[in-house]
Design a protein around this motif. Structure first.
Motif, PDB file in Angstrom:
ATOM      1  N   GLN A 106      -9.365  -3.850  -5.702  1.00 25.84           N
ATOM      2  CA  GLN A 106     -10.084  -2.578  -5.711  1.00 25.84           C
ATOM      3  C   GLN A 106      -9.585  -1.653  -4.600  1.00 25.84           C
ATOM      4  O   GLN A 106      -9.474  -0.442  -4.790  1.00 25.84           O
ATOM      5  CB  GLN A 106     -11.586  -2.831  -5.585  1.00 25.84           C
ATOM      6  CG  GLN A 106     -12.182  -3.470  -6.834  1.00 25.84           C
ATOM      7  CD  GLN A 106     -13.644  -3.807  -6.667  1.00 25.84           C
ATOM      8  OE1 GLN A 106     -14.050  -4.360  -5.648  1.00 25.84           O
ATOM      9  NE2 GLN A 106     -14.442  -3.485  -7.669  1.00 25.84           N
ATOM     10  N   GLU A 107      -9.264  -2.241  -3.451  1.00 20.07           N
ATOM     11  CA  GLU A 107      -8.690  -1.449  -2.372  1.00 20.07           C
ATOM     12  C   GLU A 107      -7.338  -0.886  -2.797  1.00 20.07           C
ATOM     13  O   GLU A 107      -7.023   0.275  -2.517  1.00 20.07           O
ATOM     14  CB  GLU A 107      -8.530  -2.312  -1.121  1.00 20.07           C
ATOM     15  CG  GLU A 107      -7.938  -1.566   0.070  1.00 20.07           C
ATOM     16  CD  GLU A 107      -7.761  -2.461   1.279  1.00 20.07           C
ATOM     17  OE1 GLU A 107      -7.243  -1.961   2.304  1.00 20.07           O
ATOM     18  OE2 GLU A 107      -8.096  -3.654   1.204  1.00 20.07           O
ATOM     19  N   ARG A 108      -6.550  -1.692  -3.469  1.00 22.29           N
ATOM     20  CA  ARG A 108      -5.247  -1.224  -3.961  1.00 22.29           C
ATOM     21  C   ARG A 108      -5.422  -0.111  -4.987  1.00 22.29           C
ATOM     22  O   ARG A 108      -4.724   0.898  -4.957  1.00 22.29           O
ATOM     23  CB  ARG A 108      -4.470  -2.386  -4.586  1.00 22.29           C
ATOM     24  CG  ARG A 108      -3.921  -3.403  -3.607  1.00 22.29           C
ATOM     25  CD  ARG A 108      -3.065  -4.414  -4.340  1.00 22.29           C
ATOM     26  NE  ARG A 108      -2.400  -5.351  -3.437  1.00 22.29           N
ATOM     27  CZ  ARG A 108      -1.391  -6.114  -3.791  1.00 22.29           C
ATOM     28  NH1 ARG A 108      -0.936  -6.072  -5.046  1.00 22.29           N
ATOM     29  NH2 ARG A 108      -0.831  -6.947  -2.938  1.00 22.29           N
ATOM     30  N   THR A 139      -8.626  -7.887  -3.005  1.00 25.94           N
ATOM     31  CA  THR A 139      -7.848  -6.719  -2.580  1.00 25.94           C
ATOM     32  C   THR A 139      -7.571  -5.723  -3.697  1.00 25.94           C
ATOM     33  O   THR A 139      -7.127  -4.608  -3.412  1.00 25.94           O
ATOM     34  CB  THR A 139      -6.493  -7.172  -1.994  1.00 25.94           C
ATOM     35  OG1 THR A 139      -5.775  -7.929  -2.992  1.00 25.94           O
ATOM     36  CG2 THR A 139      -6.700  -8.045  -0.760  1.00 25.94           C
ATOM     37  N   HIS A 146       0.834  -1.210   0.000  1.00 23.11           N
ATOM     38  CA  HIS A 146       0.000   0.000   0.000  1.00 23.11           C
ATOM     39  C   HIS A 146       0.867   1.258   0.000  1.00 23.11           C
ATOM     40  O   HIS A 146       0.525   2.257  -0.659  1.00 23.11           O
ATOM     41  CB  HIS A 146      -0.922   0.003   1.224  1.00 23.11           C
ATOM     42  CG  HIS A 146      -2.071  -0.939   1.102  1.00 23.11           C
ATOM     43  ND1 HIS A 146      -3.085  -0.996   2.023  1.00 23.11           N
ATOM     44  CD2 HIS A 146      -2.370  -1.875   0.163  1.00 23.11           C
ATOM     45  CE1 HIS A 146      -3.968  -1.912   1.663  1.00 23.11           C
ATOM     46  NE2 HIS A 146      -3.548  -2.468   0.541  1.00 23.11           N
ATOM     47  N   ALA A 164      -7.692   2.061  -5.299  1.00 17.29           N
ATOM     48  CA  ALA A 164      -8.138   3.311  -4.689  1.00 17.29           C
ATOM     49  C   ALA A 164      -6.992   4.098  -4.064  1.00 17.29           C
ATOM     50  O   ALA A 164      -7.137   5.299  -3.791  1.00 17.29           O
ATOM     51  CB  ALA A 164      -9.203   3.022  -3.630  1.00 17.29           C
TER      52      ALA A 164
END
Length: 210
Positions: free
Chosen positions: A171-173, A169, A144, A175
Motif C-alpha cells: 500500500q505504501e508502494r 509494504t 520507491h 501511494a
C-alpha cells in the motif's frame, strides 16, 4: 537479472516497431514492468500491474551475502540437471507445489504445456535455470524511486488472497505512483488465469476510459 529482463522488453518493442506501447505484467513481470516504466515512462501509453507493484527488495546490508549466495549457486548450476517428467500430468502436479500460492489445476496445466519441451524420457522445463538463482535486488528506497518516476496512467490489480496481501509494504508502494488506479479483486496470486473474466473486464474497462 531483472535489469536484463527490462532490456529484453525494450528490445522486443523496438523489434516490433513500437515507439510507444501499453505494458501488462504479472508478479515478476509486474516488477520488471515497474522498473521499465520508472526508467522509460515516455515509452508507455499505459501500465497494468497484476499482483505486483515494483520488484522484490532487500536491505542494503543484505547485498554482500546475496552476492555470495548468487555466485555459489551459479557455480553449482553446472552440476545440476533439469528434472524429466514422464508425462505432463506429473509436471502439472509438480507445478502445483510451487511457492506462489494456490492455483487451479487447469491453470497449472496451461503453464506446463507452454513451459515444457519434449526430451528423451518425457518432458522437462524450457526455461533458463539461471532464472531461479538468488540474483541481486534493489533496496526499498531504490524501488520507491522507480515508482515515483512512473508518469503514465497505471492500473494495479490486487487479489484478495494473493501474494501482495501478505506484504505490508504494497500500500505504501501504491501511494507513490502518481496516476495509479487500484482495484481489488477476489482470488489468489494467479487470479487472471484461474478466473480470467474479472481481470479482463477490469483491464478493458480501464483502458477504454483513458
Amino acid at each position: 537479472h531483472l535489469i536484463d529482463a527490462v532490456a529484453d522488453v525494450l528490445n522486443a518493442a523496438d523489434a516490433l516497431g513500437w515507439q510507444r506501447f501499453t505494458l501488462v505484467g504479472h508478479s515478476l513481470g509486474a516488477g520488471i514492468a515497474s522498473v521499465l516504466a520508472g526508467s522509460f515512462s515516455d515509452r508507455l501509453d499505459a501500465l497494468v500491474l497484476i499482483e505486483g507493484i515494483g520488484p522484490l527488495s532487500s536491505k542494503a546490508e543484505e547485498t554482500p551475502p546475496r552476492f555470495t549466495e548468487y555466485f555459489k549457486a551459479l557455480g553449482e548450476l553446472k552440476h545440476k540437471r533439469l528434472p524429466v517428467y514422464p508425462d505432463l500430468d506429473l509436471a502439472t502436479r509438480s507445478r502445483l507445489q510451487g511457492g506462489t500460492g494456490p492455483m487451479a489445476p487447469a491453470s497449472a496445466r496451461r503453464l506446463v504445456e507452454r513451459g515444457t519441451r519434449p526430451v528423451d524420457g518425457g518432458f522437462t522445463w524450457r526455461s533458463d535455470p539461471r532464472l531461479r538463482l538468488p540474483t541481486q535486488r534493489f533496496t526499498e528506497e531504490q524501488t520507491h524511486s522507480f515508482l515515483k518516476s512512473i508518469h503514465c496512467p497505471t492500473l494495479a490489480l490486487v487479489a484478495s488472497e494473493g501474494l501482495m496481501a501478505r506484504f505490508d509494504t504494497w500500500q505504501e508502494r501504491a501511494a507513490l505512483i502518481p496516476k495509479l488506479t487500484l482495484k481489488r479483486l477476489a482470488g489468489g496470486h494467479h487470479l487472471h488465469l484461474d478466473d480470467p473474466a474479472p481481470s479482463a473486464s477490469a483491464v478493458g474497462t480501464w483502458i477504454n476510459s483513458l
